[in-house]
Design an enzyme around this catalytic site. Structure first.
Site, PDB file in Angstrom:
ATOM      1  N   CYS A 121       0.897  -1.149  -0.058  1.00  0.00           N
ATOM      2  CA  CYS A 121       0.180  -0.088  -0.038  1.00  0.00           C
ATOM      3  C   CYS A 121       0.624   1.346  -0.065  1.00  0.00           C
ATOM      4  O   CYS A 121       0.587   2.251  -0.776  1.00  0.00           O
ATOM      5  CB  CYS A 121      -0.913   0.179   1.170  1.00  0.00           C
ATOM      6  SG  CYS A 121      -0.088  -0.227   2.923  1.00  0.00           S
ATOM      7  N   HIS A 143      -2.015   0.423   7.083  1.00  0.00           N
ATOM      8  CA  HIS A 143      -2.530   0.868   5.989  1.00  0.00           C
ATOM      9  C   HIS A 143      -1.836   2.325   5.736  1.00  0.00           C
ATOM     10  O   HIS A 143      -1.560   3.202   6.440  1.00  0.00           O
ATOM     11  CB  HIS A 143      -3.893   0.758   5.421  1.00  0.00           C
ATOM     12  CG  HIS A 143      -4.250   0.497   4.330  1.00  0.00           C
ATOM     13  ND1 HIS A 143      -3.394  -0.092   3.021  1.00  0.00           N
ATOM     14  CD2 HIS A 143      -5.341   1.597   3.498  1.00  0.00           C
ATOM     15  CE1 HIS A 143      -4.131   0.134   2.041  1.00  0.00           C
ATOM     16  NE2 HIS A 143      -5.111   1.164   2.165  1.00  0.00           N
ATOM     17  N   ASP A 203      -7.770   5.890  -2.269  1.00  0.00           N
ATOM     18  CA  ASP A 203      -6.885   4.726  -1.966  1.00  0.00           C
ATOM     19  C   ASP A 203      -6.578   3.871  -3.212  1.00  0.00           C
ATOM     20  O   ASP A 203      -7.187   3.130  -3.694  1.00  0.00           O
ATOM     21  CB  ASP A 203      -7.566   3.818  -1.070  1.00  0.00           C
ATOM     22  CG  ASP A 203      -6.620   2.735  -0.509  1.00  0.00           C
ATOM     23  OD1 ASP A 203      -5.556   2.685  -0.893  1.00  0.00           O
ATOM     24  OD2 ASP A 203      -7.105   1.946   0.377  1.00  0.00           O
TER      25      ASP A 203
END
Lengths: 654, 321
Positions: free
Chosen positions: A412, A456, A472
């Site tokens: 991520c 994250h 995202d």
């Protein structure tokens, strides 16, 4: 100086139990103690046992004094202090080891067992895990058994001793509970023990470089647990906001100094339905306070919202904290932004990641609007050969270039970083948010577990008229990461592609149960602080509870409990009515001063003592006793016995 | 409280049956001198409906005691001298063909009596010994397929010489177990032996004995004796004693449940003989050696020379509750 005499071996039977109790009590400390202290204990223990076995002499006073000095200096050097839990338990362990070397008699063994109890207690200053409770109880039991073993008659079996010690511990349970409930908890305890806080922090750090978060993903340690009041937001809305990073040096993102936002009410416009929940945050030794995007109100004291909408507490979170939060998942932030601030969110170091900058500018030129450009970048991640993996290849400098054009494999943070850089290159203000995403619902306790593995990173971009908007990029590459969360993805096997092996279903179930038990333990036992005590006292009907009232209740409760337990013990051991004859007869034997031997009948005993007293009274007592105790129920015989025994005068007075 | 005072303590006229028992004891004491303890035990044994084994060297008054018991209790008495050629038929009887009647007629053996003295029982072959067995256990004998009841009360008083004498067949454990008590008489002391030597002829004295009770009265006494109160501490005591015989390293085979039951019955009868209000610890201790001695198998390495010593050792190691 007298020649030291060897031991007589009288402790040989009970010493192993004492040693076992000590070792058991010491075991939880071993991981914290320097190696040489544990070594010293075992050397002293086996030395002492050999001495007892071979009937050798104990080491002389001089040797013991020198050893004591050396060990004390050793502790001082190791810890450079003698106060605090660390040096304190080190000294306790040393004390146990050295006391062994001068243990001659039972009295010394008592001291050893006291030390053992202290060791058990002091290990609670370090750790208060659920699993340690049964272990420590067992250690106490073993200590009690060793205690009984010391003074036990030879005929008593280990089993009997163990049963007795279990009973003793059970008698103590109500007392301990009363103490635990009523002992006044103060907000700032005056008995505060300096606890080694250590320096290692767990969880996410306050900067982000490639590889920081993926290393967390392999950790199943719990970051925090969440109990939702009613509605549970969908997994794709479960973004647990932590800190915000906006400075980029070509490789690493960093945040601002923590400040308090000037007008938080003006920054944010909330919408939609509120979500209320309670977070129980494990200690992080950092200041970040995690809440669902976007927090509206929170109950944690001395906690502020920063200019980038991050929650932070004035002092680091060194102990587990629980706080209530109300969040709204729909919101608008910073609709207006000044030129100077906007420039800060657009800064990229010159000459860093040139290929990325060029690509972004080209793509922006092709796209008609900012929104189209964002869409195009996400499509690029989604459709080209980009992969989500927890074991990305290493990147050098210009990490974004390397990732975006060469390796194309990332976690991520890689996607968030690349996306933010591309946005900035195209003139869209952007920043990185670190936190947790998703979590796993524990059906055993109906709460959400958020683990370190759920850490994250995502991106926020600022769009004219919309304000800061969460984007995202990971969702474009691996939508299942967002929808199912790391644990879900691990369970159904998709995470195998990212480099995580799925756990066995049974083990997973067990671990969830264990976690639920731990959560309860935290809530009910460790979380029983001043506030909960206050609430509980009021629930009990004590209005305006203060420490005086609680102490008074505690003292009277303890007195009452001791009375009840004593009464129970008394009733348990009270002879049945018939045996009152036996009690009277014992009194008679005590009066005569002649012990009755095993297997000697009252008649035989009477002939033996008849000469010392008046034969009549002896015969009266004997026949009355035989009638009262062994004949059919006969109150008159008991009465006769009572009168005769009390009438029996001492031989000297005759 | 010992036997010698018993007569003075008797509740006169209040309890005729019990008084008879006291008289029996006095009479027996005048014939068998200085053996009051054994006489008390023998009476207890009969009161507890048990058979009695008297073991000792020849000439110590074993037969005399058995005969005296029979006479004083008014029981019919027969005696069988056990020899190595004794046949079972010599004990239980045979069917004889009567020519004049043309049929078999059962000739009852000496066993059809109320008190049978099996003299020197260990001289007979096991086959003859076992003929006695059925009678002792079942109170009946079977001859030619016909089972015949023995008269009641029925007692066997057996005497035997110690097993290490020549020409004997030691009684097997199973048979020993049928005897409630085993007594040893032992030598009389100096004083009593002098009285024996100078006093009248014992055998003629035996003939002058009058019965103190009838067989029916005796059965009533047995009934009462079995109902003597036994307190629970003493049941504990008996259990502890039995446990000790099983656990003691000095003993290979301890008391069986039958032995424990025998101990209870004997202690109750002894308490009755001694006029105790219930069973006292003394009663249990008094009968213990007689009841347990022949049922215990001492360990091979035991340091106790006789079963009496072994029994005393057990008594000395168990506390009285």
């Amino acid at each position: 100086m007298a020649k030291p005499r060897g031991t007589d071996g009288s402790l040989l039977a009970s010493l192993p139990w004492t040693l076992a109790a000590l070792a058991f009590a010491l075991a939880p400390h071993v991981q914290f103690l320097p190696f040489w202290i544990t070594g010293a204990f075992f050397v002293c223990a086996s030395w002492r046992y050999t001495i007892e076995r071979r009937r050798r002499a104990l080491p002389s006073t001089w040797i013991r004094a020198i050893l004591a000095m050396l060990c004390f200096l050793g502790v001082l050097v190791t810890y450079s202090s003698i106060s605090g839990v660390g040096p304190g338990s080190a000294l306790l362990a040393i004390m146990a080891a050295l006391k062994l070397l001068e243990t001659r008699r039972r009295r010394d063994q008592f001291v050893l067992l006291f030390i053992s109890v202290f060791l058990v207690m002091s290990s609670l200053l370090r750790e208060q895990y659920l699993w340690s409770l049964p272990y420590l109880l067992l250690a106490v039991l073993l200590t009690m058994t060793a205690w009984l073993r010391m003074s036990a008659a030879e005929s008593e079996t280990m089993r009997q001793n163990f049963r007795t010690s279990t009973r003793l511990v059970l008698y103590a349970v109500p007392l301990a509970l009363a103490m635990w409930i009523f002992f006044p908890r103060l907000a700032s305890p005056f008995w505060a023990v300096p606890i080694d806080t250590g320096t290692a922090s767990s969880g996410i750090s306050d900067t982000m470089s490639p590889g920081d978060i993926s290393s967390l993903s392999l950790s199943s340690a719990v970051a925090f647990r969440v109990n939702f009041d009613n509605t549970i937001p969908a997994p794709r809305d479960q973004y647990w906001r932590g800190l915000v990073l906006q400075h980029f040096n070509g490789r690493t993102w960093t945040g601002d100094e923590l400040t308090i936002a000037s007008q938080p009410e003006d920054q944010i416009v909330f919408g939609g339905a509120p979500v209320a929940y309670m977070v129980t945050l494990e200690p992080t030794r950092q200041q970040w306070v995690f809440a669902l995007d976007m927090p509206y109100a929170w109950s944690l004291a001395r906690t502020n919202i920063g200019p980038q909408q991050q929650l932070w507490r004035m002092q680091p979170i060194d102990q587990r904290v629980a706080y209530d939060v109300i969040s709204y998942t729909e919101y608008q932030v910073d609709l207006e932004m000044s030129r100077s601030i906007r420039d800060r969110y657009l800064a990229i170091p010159a000459r860093s990641n040139p290929r990325t900058v060029r690509l972004a500018q080209q793509m922006r030129a092709v796209a008609g609007s900012n929104a189209d450009f964002v869409e195009a970048v996400l499509m690029k991640f989604h459709e080209e050969e980009y992969f989500y993996t927890l074991r990305p290849p290493p990147l050098g400098s210009n990490s974004v270039d390397r990732f975006l054009f060469d390796t194309k494999r990332g976690f991520c943070e890689h996607y968030a970083s690349a996306f933010a850089v591309m946005m900035r290159a195209a003139g869209i203000p952007s920043r990185i948010v670190l936190g947790y995403q998703g979590g796993e619902m524990n059906p055993m306790g109906d709460y959400l577990i958020v683990r370190q593995a759920d850490a994250h990173a995502w991106t926020e971009i600022w769009l004219e008229g919309v304000g800061w908007t969460r984007v995202d990029p990971t969702a474009a590459v691996a939508p299942e990461r967002i929808d199912a969360g790391i644990s879900g993805a691990m369970l159904d096997g998709t995470a195998a592609a990212w480099g995580l092996l799925p756990p066995s279903a049974l083990l997973h179930r067990l671990s969830l149960t264990w976690d639920a038990m731990n959560a309860k333990w935290n809530d009910w036992v460790l979380g029983y602080g001043p506030e909960n005590q206050d609430k509980f006292m009021q629930w009990l009907g004590m209005d305006d509870p203060d420490w005086r009232k609680m102490m008074l209740t505690l003292v009277s409760l303890v007195v009452a409990l001791v009375a009840v337990i004593s009464l129970l013990l008394f009733l348990r051991n009270r002879p049945p009515p018939r045996d009152r004859a036996a009690v009277l007869y014992q009194r008679f034997i005590h009066k005569t001063g002649v012990t009755i031997s095993i297997g000697e009948t009252p008649a035989a005993y009477a002939t033996r003592v008849r000469s010392r007293f008046s034969a009549d009274s002896i015969d009266t007592i004997t026949s009355a006793y035989l009638d009262a105790r062994y004949g059919p129920v006969d109150p008159a015989a008991l009465q006769r016995l009572k009168i005769a025994v009390s009438a029996l005068s001492h031989p000297h007075q005759q | 409280m010992q036997g010698g005072n018993t007569l003075e303590q008797l509740p006169t006229g209040k309890d005729a049956d019990r008084a008879a028992l006291g008289r029996a004891r006095e009479v027996l004491g005048s014939i068998i001198l200085g053996k009051d303890k054994q006489i008390g035990l023998a009476l207890s044994c009969l009161l507890a409906r048990g058979h009695l084994l008297i073991e000792d060297l020849p000439g110590l008054g074993k037969t005399m005691l058995a005969q005296a018991l029979a006479r004083v209790l008014g029981l019919s008495f027969r005696r069988i001298q056990f020899t190595s050629d004794l046949l079972p038929a010599d004990i239980v009887g045979v069917s004889v063909f009567r020519q004049n009647k043309g049929e078999f007629e059962f000739q009852p053996g000496p066993i059809f009596t109320q008190l049978i003295l099996a003299d020197e029982v260990n001289r007979a072959t096991p086959k003859a010994q076992s003929a006695l067995l059925e009678a002792m256990e079942e109170y009946q004998v079977t001859v030619d397929g016909n089972t015949r009841q023995l008269p009641r009360p029925f007692f066997v008083v057996a005497t035997q010489n110690p097993a290490d004498q020549i020409g004997t067949f030691p009684l097997p454990e199973s048979q020993l177990d049928r005897f409630l008590m085993r007594l040893e008489l032992g030598y009389p002391n100096e004083e009593n032996e002098r009285m024996l030597l100078t006093g009248g002829d014992r055998r003629s004295m035996l003939n002058e004995i009058d019965a103190v009770c009838t067989p029916a009265q005796l059965q009533k006494l047995q009934e009462i004796a079995s109902g003597v109160h036994m307190s629970s501490p003493l049941v504990d005591y008996i259990q502890a004693l039995v446990r000790q015989t099983r656990e003691s390293p000095e003993i290979d085979i301890g008391l069986s449940p039958r032995g424990a039951i025998a101990l209870v019955a004997a202690a109750k009868a002894h308490a009755y003989v001694e006029h105790h209000s219930g069973v006292y610890p003394d009663d249990i201790q008094a009968v213990f050696a007689a009841v347990a001695g022949h049922r215990l198998q001492p360990a091979g390495n035991t340091s106790y020379r006789s079963s009496a010593e072994l029994c005393q050792h057990v008594l000395d190691t168990v506390a009285i509750p």
